[in-house]
Write a protein that holds these residues in place. Structure first.
Motif, PDB file in Angstrom:
ATOM      1  N   TYR A 114       0.820  -1.202   0.000  1.00 38.74           N
ATOM      2  CA  TYR A 114       0.000   0.000   0.000  1.00 38.74           C
ATOM      3  C   TYR A 114       0.862   1.263   0.000  1.00 38.74           C
ATOM      4  N   THR A 115       2.042   1.197   0.611  1.00 37.26           N
ATOM      5  CA  THR A 115       2.942   2.350   0.560  1.00 37.26           C
ATOM      6  C   THR A 115       3.414   2.591  -0.867  1.00 37.26           C
ATOM      7  N   MET A 116       3.720   1.505  -1.572  1.00 39.70           N
ATOM      8  CA  MET A 116       4.103   1.627  -2.974  1.00 39.70           C
ATOM      9  C   MET A 116       2.959   2.208  -3.794  1.00 39.70           C
ATOM     10  N   GLU A 117       1.731   1.764  -3.540  1.00 39.04           N
ATOM     11  CA  GLU A 117       0.571   2.298  -4.262  1.00 39.04           C
ATOM     12  C   GLU A 117       0.432   3.796  -4.020  1.00 39.04           C
ATOM     13  N   LEU A 118       0.636   4.223  -2.784  1.00 36.95           N
ATOM     14  CA  LEU A 118       0.584   5.649  -2.472  1.00 36.95           C
ATOM     15  C   LEU A 118       1.702   6.401  -3.183  1.00 36.95           C
ATOM     16  N   GLY A 119       2.904   5.819  -3.216  1.00 34.25           N
ATOM     17  CA  GLY A 119       4.022   6.483  -3.882  1.00 34.25           C
ATOM     18  C   GLY A 119       3.765   6.686  -5.367  1.00 34.25           C
ATOM     19  N   VAL A 120       3.211   5.685  -6.034  1.00 32.23           N
ATOM     20  CA  VAL A 120       2.900   5.824  -7.460  1.00 32.23           C
ATOM     21  C   VAL A 120       1.830   6.892  -7.668  1.00 32.23           C
ATOM     22  N   ALA A 121       0.842   6.951  -6.772  1.00 32.20           N
ATOM     23  CA  ALA A 121      -0.194   7.977  -6.886  1.00 32.20           C
ATOM     24  C   ALA A 121       0.393   9.377  -6.719  1.00 32.20           C
ATOM     25  N   LEU A 122       1.357   9.529  -5.812  1.00 28.74           N
ATOM     26  CA  LEU A 122       1.992  10.836  -5.624  1.00 28.74           C
ATOM     27  C   LEU A 122       2.836  11.221  -6.835  1.00 28.74           C
ATOM     28  N   ILE A 123       3.411  10.231  -7.518  1.00 24.75           N
ATOM     29  CA  ILE A 123       4.158  10.536  -8.742  1.00 24.75           C
ATOM     30  C   ILE A 123       3.202  11.001  -9.846  1.00 24.75           C
ATOM     31  N   ALA A 124       2.016  10.391  -9.909  1.00 21.55           N
ATOM     32  CA  ALA A 124       1.042  10.768 -10.931  1.00 21.55           C
ATOM     33  C   ALA A 124       0.390  12.121 -10.641  1.00 21.55           C
ATOM     34  N   LEU A 125       0.407  12.558  -9.384  1.00 23.07           N
ATOM     35  CA  LEU A 125      -0.279  13.802  -9.006  1.00 23.07           C
ATOM     36  C   LEU A 125       0.225  15.019  -9.780  1.00 23.07           C
ATOM     37  N   PRO A 126       1.545  15.300  -9.840  1.00 24.22           N
ATOM     38  CA  PRO A 126       1.976  16.509 -10.558  1.00 24.22           C
ATOM     39  C   PRO A 126       1.774  16.433 -12.065  1.00 24.22           C
ATOM     40  N   ALA A 127       1.639  15.227 -12.627  1.00 23.37           N
ATOM     41  CA  ALA A 127       1.451  15.125 -14.074  1.00 23.37           C
ATOM     42  C   ALA A 127       0.167  15.826 -14.513  1.00 23.37           C
ATOM     43  N   ILE A 128      -0.867  15.798 -13.661  1.00 24.52           N
ATOM     44  CA  ILE A 128      -2.136  16.455 -13.999  1.00 24.52           C
ATOM     45  C   ILE A 128      -1.937  17.961 -14.145  1.00 24.52           C
ATOM     46  N   TYR A 129      -1.123  18.545 -13.270  1.00 33.81           N
ATOM     47  CA  TYR A 129      -0.961  19.999 -13.252  1.00 33.81           C
ATOM     48  C   TYR A 129       0.082  20.480 -14.256  1.00 33.81           C
ATOM     49  N   LEU A 130       1.059  19.636 -14.590  1.00 31.24           N
ATOM     50  CA  LEU A 130       2.119  20.053 -15.503  1.00 31.24           C
ATOM     51  C   LEU A 130       1.805  19.776 -16.964  1.00 31.24           C
ATOM     52  N   LEU A 131       0.910  18.830 -17.226  1.00 37.92           N
ATOM     53  CA  LEU A 131       0.611  18.434 -18.609  1.00 37.92           C
ATOM     54  C   LEU A 131      -0.868  18.711 -18.896  1.00 37.92           C
ATOM     55  N   PRO A 132      -1.177  19.833 -19.509  1.00 33.29           N
ATOM     56  CA  PRO A 132      -2.588  20.136 -19.803  1.00 33.29           C
ATOM     57  C   PRO A 132      -3.103  19.285 -20.964  1.00 33.29           C
ATOM     58  N   LEU A 133      -4.394  19.023 -20.930  1.00 30.14           N
ATOM     59  CA  LEU A 133      -5.068  18.287 -21.997  1.00 30.14           C
ATOM     60  C   LEU A 133      -5.926  19.239 -22.826  1.00 30.14           C
ATOM     61  N   THR A 134      -6.113  18.882 -24.081  1.00 31.70           N
ATOM     62  CA  THR A 134      -7.003  19.661 -24.940  1.00 31.70           C
ATOM     63  C   THR A 134      -8.435  19.434 -24.470  1.00 31.70           C
ATOM     64  N   ALA A 135      -9.063  20.482 -23.966  1.00 33.80           N
ATOM     65  CA  ALA A 135     -10.397  20.335 -23.390  1.00 33.80           C
ATOM     66  C   ALA A 135     -11.432  20.271 -24.503  1.00 33.80           C
ATOM     67  N   PRO A 136     -12.239  19.224 -24.554  1.00 36.50           N
ATOM     68  CA  PRO A 136     -13.315  19.172 -25.548  1.00 36.50           C
ATOM     69  C   PRO A 136     -14.414  20.163 -25.183  1.00 36.50           C
ATOM     70  N   PRO A 137     -15.257  20.539 -26.155  1.00 35.06           N
ATOM     71  CA  PRO A 137     -16.353  21.472 -25.832  1.00 35.06           C
ATOM     72  C   PRO A 137     -17.311  20.859 -24.815  1.00 35.06           C
ATOM     73  N   ARG A 138     -17.741  21.703 -23.884  1.00 33.86           N
ATOM     74  CA  ARG A 138     -18.670  21.224 -22.872  1.00 33.86           C
ATOM     75  C   ARG A 138     -20.075  21.080 -23.461  1.00 33.86           C
ATOM     76  N   ALA A 139     -20.794  20.136 -22.925  1.00 37.00           N
ATOM     77  CA  ALA A 139     -22.169  19.906 -23.377  1.00 37.00           C
ATOM     78  C   ALA A 139     -23.025  19.603 -22.157  1.00 37.00           C
ATOM     79  N   LYS A 140     -24.180  20.234 -22.099  1.00 34.85           N
ATOM     80  CA  LYS A 140     -25.080  20.014 -20.966  1.00 34.85           C
ATOM     81  C   LYS A 140     -25.866  18.733 -21.231  1.00 34.85           C
ATOM     82  N   ILE A 141     -25.379  17.635 -20.689  1.00 34.48           N
ATOM     83  CA  ILE A 141     -26.003  16.333 -20.969  1.00 34.48           C
ATOM     84  C   ILE A 141     -26.550  15.669 -19.707  1.00 34.48           C
ATOM     85  N   LEU A 142     -26.326  16.269 -18.547  1.00 33.99           N
ATOM     86  CA  LEU A 142     -26.841  15.695 -17.304  1.00 33.99           C
ATOM     87  C   LEU A 142     -28.258  16.176 -17.036  1.00 33.99           C
ATOM     88  N   GLU A 143     -29.100  15.265 -16.589  1.00 31.45           N
ATOM     89  CA  GLU A 143     -30.463  15.588 -16.203  1.00 31.45           C
ATOM     90  C   GLU A 143     -30.734  15.013 -14.813  1.00 31.45           C
TER      91      GLU A 143
END
Length: 564
Positions: free
Chosen positions: A205-234
């Protein structure tokens, strides 16, 4: 009113018909197409691919750590095998349905907030694993981890597809992403022995936490091309999703635990199945009467989609040979994870090579060839495994397991490319429906196939035990000699001949049971090989029919142009 005002009003009245006529005649310019993001450089592509694979491994390790160390966790929690299986069932229960809901949430509220919140929740869930003290708290934490891990596989797909241009997303991109989904299982079995030696399950479980912490900064440093938003929830989506989540969750528990508590012996298994049927029926009743359903069941149950679902279920059935059946076979022979590290290293390498070769075939338009090669490799590999005996060790299965791993990596991308293309052509709602098909066949289908094959092993073991026991007669000199040889190992500690003989009979019964299990697993390998061979024959017939069908169909006569 002044004369000037009157003339102005009159001029406006006279001009209004002309303006109206102009509005009818003049067409509005079409909306501008969204600007395509500039193509990334090679280092940027590699970074995005690495980030996507990291998300797949992060999510997959959380799912496979328990499966890879089932018997080791028995000692850690002082539990039986059936009790430890609750950890895996609790993880899978929220995973399938939540992925469908998260796709719609991401489409309406935006990709960036979705990604940031998802990785933070997964890190928090990984931290909770470190505070587990007993089996009951571990089951609760695994349920939370399954909820938190659901978005990560979607992020893995998005980051890998981001690295490829549009014309390569359904070939190289999809092959890379689907290969990434197969990496975590062998990686979990490669690293588990070393981690278990350090501090038991806490190291995992410590290893699992360590891998998650490595993945954490990737979200903030690597932006994704945002698709257009669509109101599809009801609002009705909430009620429909609750029925879907409850139904799929009950199915996950039913199929995960059924073969351990046995299907007809535990009454609560029947209650789980009944609850699943009722909830899914209520969800279907709601969705069929909606104008904009969350899941378009009519489209899902169309002929083309049923064909794709059947192919995906066959994929889960034939690949279960490696993911569950072969693993259980090793455990029955007393082979632990530290003795299979090299085997899973070969499986990991074969998976990568299979995915790369499949991408090459898809780029060169030999999609059907990829299917034929994949099924042939799996059928031959499973047939070779069906020759296993109680003397078989991982070294004798290197070649067959490598063939199955390569075939599994080549099987899925062509099917997914075809399904994605047809869903994307119809729009965003249909993409949600195709993801529902994929998740159900890969998650619920995996649980169903694992339960079916595990039950088949149990039934065949009872059959072979009865056959072998008929030949174990104490008056047979060979049987008496064998009992004497087995009992002799306890001769220095047991002096009573009656007890010594009983110990020899007990050890012989254990050997008979082990041999019955070996024969049962050989039957299972052969069954998988036969199913794969049958699928291969059906595929070849289908391809041959597609080739000869144009020659059998008469050409339509050209219609003469009509005079105007």
């Amino acid at each position: 009113m002044s004369t000037r005002g009157t003339l102005s009003a009159q001029a406006e009245d006279e001009a209004s018909p002309a303006i109206a006529d102009q509005q009818v005649v003049v067409e509005e310019p079409p909306p501008a197409a969204p600007a395509q993001p500039p193509e990334k450089s090679l280092p940027e592509k590699l970074i995005y691919i690495a980030a996507g694979l990291l998300f797949f491994v992060t999510q997959g390790l959380g799912m496979n750590i328990v499966t890879a160390n089932m018997y080791q966790l028995q000692g850690e929690f002082s539990a039986t095998v059936a009790e430890v299986v609750w950890l895996s069932a609790a993880y899978m229960a929220p995973y399938a349905s939540l992925s469908i809901a998260l796709f719609k949430i991401r489409a309406q509220y935006g990709l960036r907030p979705f990604a940031e919140l998802s990785i933070i929740l997964f890190v928090v869930a990984s931290c909770l694993n470190l505070f587990v003290t007993d089996l009951h708290s571990a089951i609760v934490v695994r349920f939370v981890s399954g909820m938190a891990a659901a978005p990560l596989s979607s992020l893995g797909f998005l980051y890998i597809l981001e690295a490829y241009p549009a014309h390569r997303k359904l070939s190289f991109g999809l092959c890379t992403a689907l290969t990434g989904t197969l990496l975590s299982a062998p990686i979990a079995r490669i690293i588990s022995p070393s981690l278990m030696e350090i501090d038991g399950w806490r190291s995992l479980y410590t290893m699992e936490l360590g891998v998650a912490l490595i993945a954490l900064p990737a979200i903030y440093l690597l932006p994704l091309t945002a698709p257009p938003r669509a109101k599809i929830l009801e609002r009705v989506d909430v009620l429909s999703y609750l029925f879907l989540a409850t139904g799929l969750g009950c199915l996950a528990f039913f199929f995960s635990l059924g073969r351990f508590y046995w299907w007809l012996e535990a009454s609560w298994l029947g209650l789980l199945l009944a609850a699943a049927v009722v909830c899914l029926t209520c969800m279907a009743f709601i969705e069929l009467h909606r104008k904009n359903p969350m899941i378009d069941l009519r489209w899902i149950f169309s002929r083309q989609n049923l064909h794709i679902a059947a192919v995906l279920i066959i994929f889960r059935a034939v690949t279960s040979e490696q993911s569950t059946t072969a693993v259980s076979f090793y455990q029955q022979l007393g082979i632990m994870n530290d003795q299979t590290v090299t085997l899973y290293g070969i499986i990991l390498l074969a998976t990568i090579l299979g995915g790369a070769f499949c991408a090459f075939l898809m780029v060169t338009k030999y999609v059907d060839t990829a299917h034929v090669i994949a099924l042939s490799l799996i059928a031959i590999g499973a047939f070779l495994d069906s020759q296993a005996t109680n003397l078989t060790r991982p070294e004798q299965m290197y070649f067959s397991q490598a063939m199955i791993a390569g075939g599994a990596a080549m099987f899925l991308p062509p099917v997914m490319a075809k399904g994605f293309a047809s869903a994307m052509a119809k729009g965003l709602p249909y993409l949600v429906n195709f993801i529902a098909i994929f998740l159900f066949t890969q998650i619920s289908g995996s649980l169903m196939m694992t339960a079916a094959l595990g039950s088949f092993v149990t039934i065949r073991e009872k059959f072979h035990s009865n056959i072998l026991s008929e030949h174990i007669v104490l008056t047979d000199p060979n049987v008496a000699l064998r009992i004497s040889q087995l009992a002799s190992s306890y001769g220095k500690v047991i002096t009573d001949k009656t007890l010594l003989n009983a110990e020899g009979v007990s050890m012989l019964a254990q050997q008979v049971t082990r041999e019955a299990y070996v024969l049962a697993y050989a039957d299972t390998f052969l069954l998988i090989s036969m199913v794969t061979a049958a699928a291969l024959v059906m595929l070849l017939i289908h391809l041959a029919w597609n080739r000869i069908k144009p020659t059998l169909m008469p050409a339509e006569p050209a219609t003469a142009p009509q005079n105007s």
